[in-house]
Each structure stands twice: as structure tokens, then as C-alpha cells.
Design a protein around this motif. Structure first.
Motif, PDB file in Angstrom:
ATOM      1  N   ASN A  95      75.495  45.213  44.696  1.00  0.00           N
ATOM      2  CA  ASN A  95      74.057  45.055  44.566  1.00  0.00           C
ATOM      3  C   ASN A  95      73.474  46.378  44.067  1.00  0.00           C
ATOM      4  N   GLN A  96      72.264  46.328  43.581  1.00  0.00           N
ATOM      5  CA  GLN A  96      71.614  47.555  43.122  1.00  0.00           C
ATOM      6  C   GLN A  96      70.482  47.994  44.039  1.00  0.00           C
ATOM      7  N   ALA A  97      69.841  47.042  44.718  1.00  0.00           N
ATOM      8  CA  ALA A  97      68.675  47.387  45.527  1.00  0.00           C
ATOM      9  C   ALA A  97      68.640  46.575  46.811  1.00  0.00           C
ATOM     10  N   VAL A  98      68.135  47.191  47.850  1.00  0.00           N
ATOM     11  CA  VAL A  98      67.892  46.528  49.123  1.00  0.00           C
ATOM     12  C   VAL A  98      66.760  47.269  49.829  1.00  0.00           C
ATOM     13  N   ILE A  99      65.827  46.538  50.340  1.00  0.00           N
ATOM     14  CA  ILE A  99      64.654  47.051  51.048  1.00  0.00           C
ATOM     15  C   ILE A  99      64.016  48.223  50.300  1.00  0.00           C
ATOM     16  N   ASP A 100      64.290  49.449  50.738  1.00  0.00           N
ATOM     17  CA  ASP A 100      63.665  50.624  50.123  1.00  0.00           C
ATOM     18  C   ASP A 100      64.677  51.526  49.431  1.00  0.00           C
ATOM     19  N   ARG A 101      65.837  50.994  49.101  1.00  0.00           N
ATOM     20  CA  ARG A 101      66.898  51.795  48.490  1.00  0.00           C
ATOM     21  C   ARG A 101      67.298  51.174  47.161  1.00  0.00           C
ATOM     22  N   VAL A 102      67.176  51.943  46.088  1.00  0.00           N
ATOM     23  CA  VAL A 102      67.610  51.506  44.759  1.00  0.00           C
ATOM     24  C   VAL A 102      68.584  52.551  44.230  1.00  0.00           C
ATOM     25  N   VAL A 103      69.743  52.074  43.755  1.00  0.00           N
ATOM     26  CA  VAL A 103      70.779  52.965  43.246  1.00  0.00           C
ATOM     27  C   VAL A 103      71.225  52.460  41.879  1.00  0.00           C
ATOM     28  N   GLU A 104      72.263  53.089  41.325  1.00  0.00           N
ATOM     29  CA  GLU A 104      72.785  52.647  40.034  1.00  0.00           C
ATOM     30  C   GLU A 104      73.305  51.214  40.157  1.00  0.00           C
ATOM     31  N   ALA A 105      73.503  50.561  39.024  1.00  0.00           N
ATOM     32  CA  ALA A 105      74.009  49.180  39.021  1.00  0.00           C
ATOM     33  C   ALA A 105      75.301  49.091  39.822  1.00  0.00           C
ATOM     34  N   ASP A 106      75.405  48.112  40.675  1.00  0.00           N
ATOM     35  CA  ASP A 106      76.581  47.874  41.521  1.00  0.00           C
ATOM     36  C   ASP A 106      76.897  49.043  42.453  1.00  0.00           C
ATOM     37  N   GLY A 107      75.902  49.803  42.838  1.00  0.00           N
ATOM     38  CA  GLY A 107      76.115  50.972  43.696  1.00  0.00           C
ATOM     39  C   GLY A 107      76.182  50.662  45.175  1.00  0.00           C
ATOM     40  N   LEU A 108      75.725  49.481  45.563  1.00  0.00           N
ATOM     41  CA  LEU A 108      75.767  49.081  46.967  1.00  0.00           C
ATOM     42  C   LEU A 108      76.808  47.988  47.175  1.00  0.00           C
ATOM     43  N   ILE A 109      77.489  48.039  48.284  1.00  0.00           N
ATOM     44  CA  ILE A 109      78.412  46.973  48.680  1.00  0.00           C
ATOM     45  C   ILE A 109      77.656  46.101  49.681  1.00  0.00           C
ATOM     46  N   THR A 110      77.591  44.816  49.399  1.00  0.00           N
ATOM     47  CA  THR A 110      76.909  43.872  50.285  1.00  0.00           C
ATOM     48  C   THR A 110      77.950  42.960  50.923  1.00  0.00           C
ATOM     49  N   VAL A 111      78.053  43.029  52.243  1.00  0.00           N
ATOM     50  CA  VAL A 111      78.983  42.190  52.998  1.00  0.00           C
ATOM     51  C   VAL A 111      78.161  41.095  53.674  1.00  0.00           C
ATOM     52  N   ASN A 112      78.383  39.851  53.275  1.00  0.00           N
ATOM     53  CA  ASN A 112      77.687  38.713  53.875  1.00  0.00           C
ATOM     54  C   ASN A 112      78.532  38.199  55.033  1.00  0.00           C
ATOM     55  N   TRP A 113      77.911  38.042  56.201  1.00  0.00           N
ATOM     56  CA  TRP A 113      78.637  37.648  57.396  1.00  0.00           C
ATOM     57  C   TRP A 113      77.770  36.785  58.296  1.00  0.00           C
ATOM     58  N   THR A 114      78.410  36.187  59.284  1.00  0.00           N
ATOM     59  CA  THR A 114      77.722  35.270  60.186  1.00  0.00           C
ATOM     60  C   THR A 114      77.860  35.757  61.617  1.00  0.00           C
ATOM     61  N   GLN A 115      76.745  35.773  62.327  1.00  0.00           N
ATOM     62  CA  GLN A 115      76.724  36.115  63.751  1.00  0.00           C
ATOM     63  C   GLN A 115      76.002  34.985  64.472  1.00  0.00           C
ATOM     64  N   ASP A 116      76.728  34.228  65.275  1.00  0.00           N
ATOM     65  CA  ASP A 116      76.139  33.098  66.018  1.00  0.00           C
ATOM     66  C   ASP A 116      75.417  32.122  65.089  1.00  0.00           C
ATOM     67  N   THR A 117      76.000  31.734  64.037  1.00  0.00           N
ATOM     68  CA  THR A 117      75.455  30.821  63.009  1.00  0.00           C
ATOM     69  C   THR A 117      74.284  31.423  62.232  1.00  0.00           C
ATOM     70  N   HIS A 118      73.977  32.687  62.449  1.00  0.00           N
ATOM     71  CA  HIS A 118      72.892  33.363  61.732  1.00  0.00           C
ATOM     72  C   HIS A 118      73.506  34.165  60.582  1.00  0.00           C
ATOM     73  N   LYS A 119      73.073  33.917  59.354  1.00  0.00           N
ATOM     74  CA  LYS A 119      73.623  34.573  58.161  1.00  0.00           C
ATOM     75  C   LYS A 119      72.961  35.930  57.951  1.00  0.00           C
ATOM     76  N   LEU A 120      73.801  36.969  57.878  1.00  0.00           N
ATOM     77  CA  LEU A 120      73.328  38.339  57.695  1.00  0.00           C
ATOM     78  C   LEU A 120      74.049  38.995  56.528  1.00  0.00           C
ATOM     79  N   SER A 121      73.468  40.056  56.008  1.00  0.00           N
ATOM     80  CA  SER A 121      74.091  40.875  54.963  1.00  0.00           C
ATOM     81  C   SER A 121      74.007  42.332  55.383  1.00  0.00           C
ATOM     82  N   THR A 122      75.147  43.008  55.351  1.00  0.00           N
ATOM     83  CA  THR A 122      75.170  44.442  55.633  1.00  0.00           C
ATOM     84  C   THR A 122      75.421  45.167  54.326  1.00  0.00           C
ATOM     85  N   HIS A 123      74.616  46.176  54.062  1.00  0.00           N
ATOM     86  CA  HIS A 123      74.656  46.906  52.798  1.00  0.00           C
ATOM     87  C   HIS A 123      75.185  48.310  53.049  1.00  0.00           C
ATOM     88  N   LEU A 124      76.195  48.686  52.273  1.00  0.00           N
ATOM     89  CA  LEU A 124      76.875  49.966  52.418  1.00  0.00           C
ATOM     90  C   LEU A 124      76.894  50.696  51.086  1.00  0.00           C
TER      91      LEU A 124
END
Length: 167
Positions: free
Chosen positions: A113-142
Motif C-alpha cells: 500500500n502507499q497510504a494509510v490514515i496519516d502516513r503516505v510513503v513511496e509506492a508499495d512502501g507499506l506492507i498491509t496484513v489483512n487478518w481476522t480477530q473474532d470474525t472482525h476483519k482488520l488490517s495491520t500496516h507495517l
């Protein structure tokens, strides 16, 4: 006298704004705590270390809305992290915060990903891990410090996600 009165009014206004912000943040945490349980801090079984990199934990968000920060369980705090990918999952050891562990069964997908909330970086600069916690879909950005580490993490997380899907 007028300057002193204006200073008092400004201080009261500032204190009221800070109190509203703190109350809103606490209300957000309470509503998110009610949606899903606390994520793991360690994997039950780690297995072999596949990849690791130093980087930054940027945020955890709603999977459907990358502008909705998850604040519950300390996930709202951005900071330095060591990112470790094991056969059995992903471990994010955050400096000054609780670690975040994602069992490979929880991980749905990984992308860049390139942007999340208040962080914008170069193209494909963020790793987005999509995961599930108790049937709730979340994304963690690294964010890995270097592109080599980013590529290694992407490949390793994809490997454990693919392996789980093929079972």
C-alpha cells in the motif's frame, strides 16, 4: 486586566478541547474493545523463523476502511518494531508497547500500500496484513526500513498465508 481575562478564557477553552479529545479517544477504545477480544501477544508455537526485519508499526485499521484507526489494546500507537515471520505466524515486537502476534490461521492476505490514515510513503512502501480477530476483519500496516527487508517479509507472509489456504 483584559489580557489576563483573555488568557484565562484561552486556557479554559484549551483545557475543554483537550478533555473532549481524551473523552473521544477513550470512547473509541471502549467501543472497539466490545467488538473483538485482545489479540495474541505471542504465538502458541513459533516454528522456524522465515524472515525478519526492523521497521515501523504504522497502524491497525478496519479492513474495509483504512482511515479508521483501531485504538483498543494499544494498537493505536505507532512506533519502531521488529517484524518476525515464523512458520506458524507473524510476530510484531513493538518498542514500548505490547507485542502483536498473528497466528497464520488468522492471516487472510498480504499486500502493499502507499497510504494509510496519516502516513503516505513511496509506492508499495507499506506492507498491509489483512487478518481476522473474532470474525472482525482488520488490517495491520507495517513499514520495513529497507526494500530488501520489505521484499523478504512480503514473500514470507505470502508463503505462510498460501500454505494455510492450501490445507
Amino acid at each position: 486586566m483584559t489580557k489576563e481575562v483573555m488568557a484565562v478564557y484561552a486556557a479554559i477553552l484549551f483545557a475543554a478541547i483537550v478533555a473532549m479529545a481524551v473523552t473521544g479517544w477513550r470512547r473509541r477504545i471502549s467501543s472497539q474493545v466490545a467488538k473483538f477480544s485482545q489479540p495474541l501477544e505471542a504465538l502458541e508455537y513459533f516454528g522456524e523463523l522465515i524472515a525478519s526485519a526492523n521497521g515501523f508499526y504504522v497502524a491497525t485499521t478496519e479492513a474495509a476502511n483504512h482511515l479508521e484507526r483501531i485504538a483498543a489494546y494499544g494498537l493505536g500507537i505507532r512506533g519502531e518494531a521488529q517484524i518476525l515471520v515464523f512458520n506458524e505466524g507473524l510476530l510484531i515486537v513493538r518498542k514500548g508497547e505490547r507485542p502483536l502476534a498473528l497466528d497464520r490461521a488468522q492471516i487472510d492476505s498480504v499486500s502493499t500500500n502507499q497510504a494509510v490514515i496519516d502516513r503516505v510513503v513511496e509506492a508499495d512502501g507499506l506492507i498491509t496484513v489483512n487478518w481476522t480477530q473474532d470474525t472482525h476483519k482488520l488490517s495491520t500496516h507495517l513499514r520495513a526500513v529497507d526494500s530488501t527487508g520489505r521484499a523478504a517479509l512480503l514473500e514470507a507472509i505470502s508463503k505462510i498465508t498460501t500454505r494455510e489456504a492450501s490445507k
